[in-house]
Design a protein around this motif. Structure first.
Motif, PDB file in Angstrom:
ATOM      1  N   TYR A   1       0.865  -1.331   0.103  1.00 24.64           N
ATOM      2  CA  TYR A   1       0.070   0.041   0.062  1.00 24.64           C
ATOM      3  C   TYR A   1       0.980   1.283   0.075  1.00 24.64           C
ATOM      4  O   TYR A   1       1.881   1.283   0.306  1.00 24.64           O
ATOM      5  CB  TYR A   1      -1.082   0.022   1.238  1.00 24.64           C
ATOM      6  CG  TYR A   1      -0.024   0.067   2.610  1.00 24.64           C
ATOM      7  CD1 TYR A   1       0.125   1.129   3.146  1.00 24.64           C
ATOM      8  CD2 TYR A   1       0.450  -1.088   3.044  1.00 24.64           C
ATOM      9  CE1 TYR A   1       0.713   1.217   4.237  1.00 24.64           C
ATOM     10  CE2 TYR A   1       1.052  -0.978   4.327  1.00 24.64           C
ATOM     11  CZ  TYR A   1       1.293   0.221   4.998  1.00 24.64           C
ATOM     12  OH  TYR A   1       1.868   0.377   5.991  1.00 24.64           O
ATOM     13  N   GLY A   2       0.191   2.184  -0.332  1.00 24.57           N
ATOM     14  CA  GLY A   2       1.136   3.565  -0.285  1.00 24.57           C
ATOM     15  C   GLY A   2       1.723   3.938  -1.515  1.00 24.57           C
ATOM     16  O   GLY A   2       2.016   3.087  -2.382  1.00 24.57           O
TER      17      GLY A   2
ATOM     18  N   THR B   1       0.820   8.971   6.826  1.00 25.08           N
ATOM     19  CA  THR B   1       2.344   8.931   6.312  1.00 25.08           C
ATOM     20  C   THR B   1       3.115   8.146   7.295  1.00 25.08           C
ATOM     21  O   THR B   1       2.916   8.106   8.486  1.00 25.08           O
ATOM     22  CB  THR B   1       2.893  10.096   5.682  1.00 25.08           C
ATOM     23  OG1 THR B   1       3.026  10.815   7.055  1.00 25.08           O
ATOM     24  CG2 THR B   1       1.779  10.781   4.976  1.00 25.08           C
TER      25      THR B   1
END
Length: 108
Positions: free
Chosen positions: A7-8, A28
């Motif tokens: 992810y991210g 974050t």
């Protein structure tokens, strides 16, 4: 743990601040060295793909994004922009650049 396939995505340093300025709270974390290098490589592919899809008007902006990632990758390898340019110039001197538009189709 290699999260680059999960992810991210790696974003520019000011993106969380910009998101906050738009009224949202970004989630974050800071990547470790190995993940950072993996994500930079992923980001390079992403930015190159965006350049390849860009029209001529948008292409310079996309090339600038590619260059930003290249500089980050070089820095991660301990090479500054000046050193990278020196390496590029050396290769251009030895093997040439691409200005002559030569297309190789094989040997006889």
């Amino acid at each position: 743990m290699n999260r680059s396939s999960g992810y991210g995505k790696l974003v520019r340093d000011r993106i969380p601040q910009i998101i906050r300025g738009n009224g949202a709270e970004p989630v974050t974390y800071v990547a470790d060295a190995e993940e950072y290098r993996d994500r930079l490589r992923d980001k390079l592919g992403e930015e190159v793909a965006e350049f390849l899809q860009a029209d001529d008007a948008r292409a310079p902006e996309e090339l600038a994004d590619v260059l930003e990632v290249l500089h980050a990758l070089a820095a991660d390898l301990g090479v500054d922009a000046r050193q990278l340019e020196k390496i590029r110039q050396g290769k251009a001197t030895e093997r040439g650049g691409f200005a002559n538009r030569i297309v190789w189709t094989g040997n006889r």
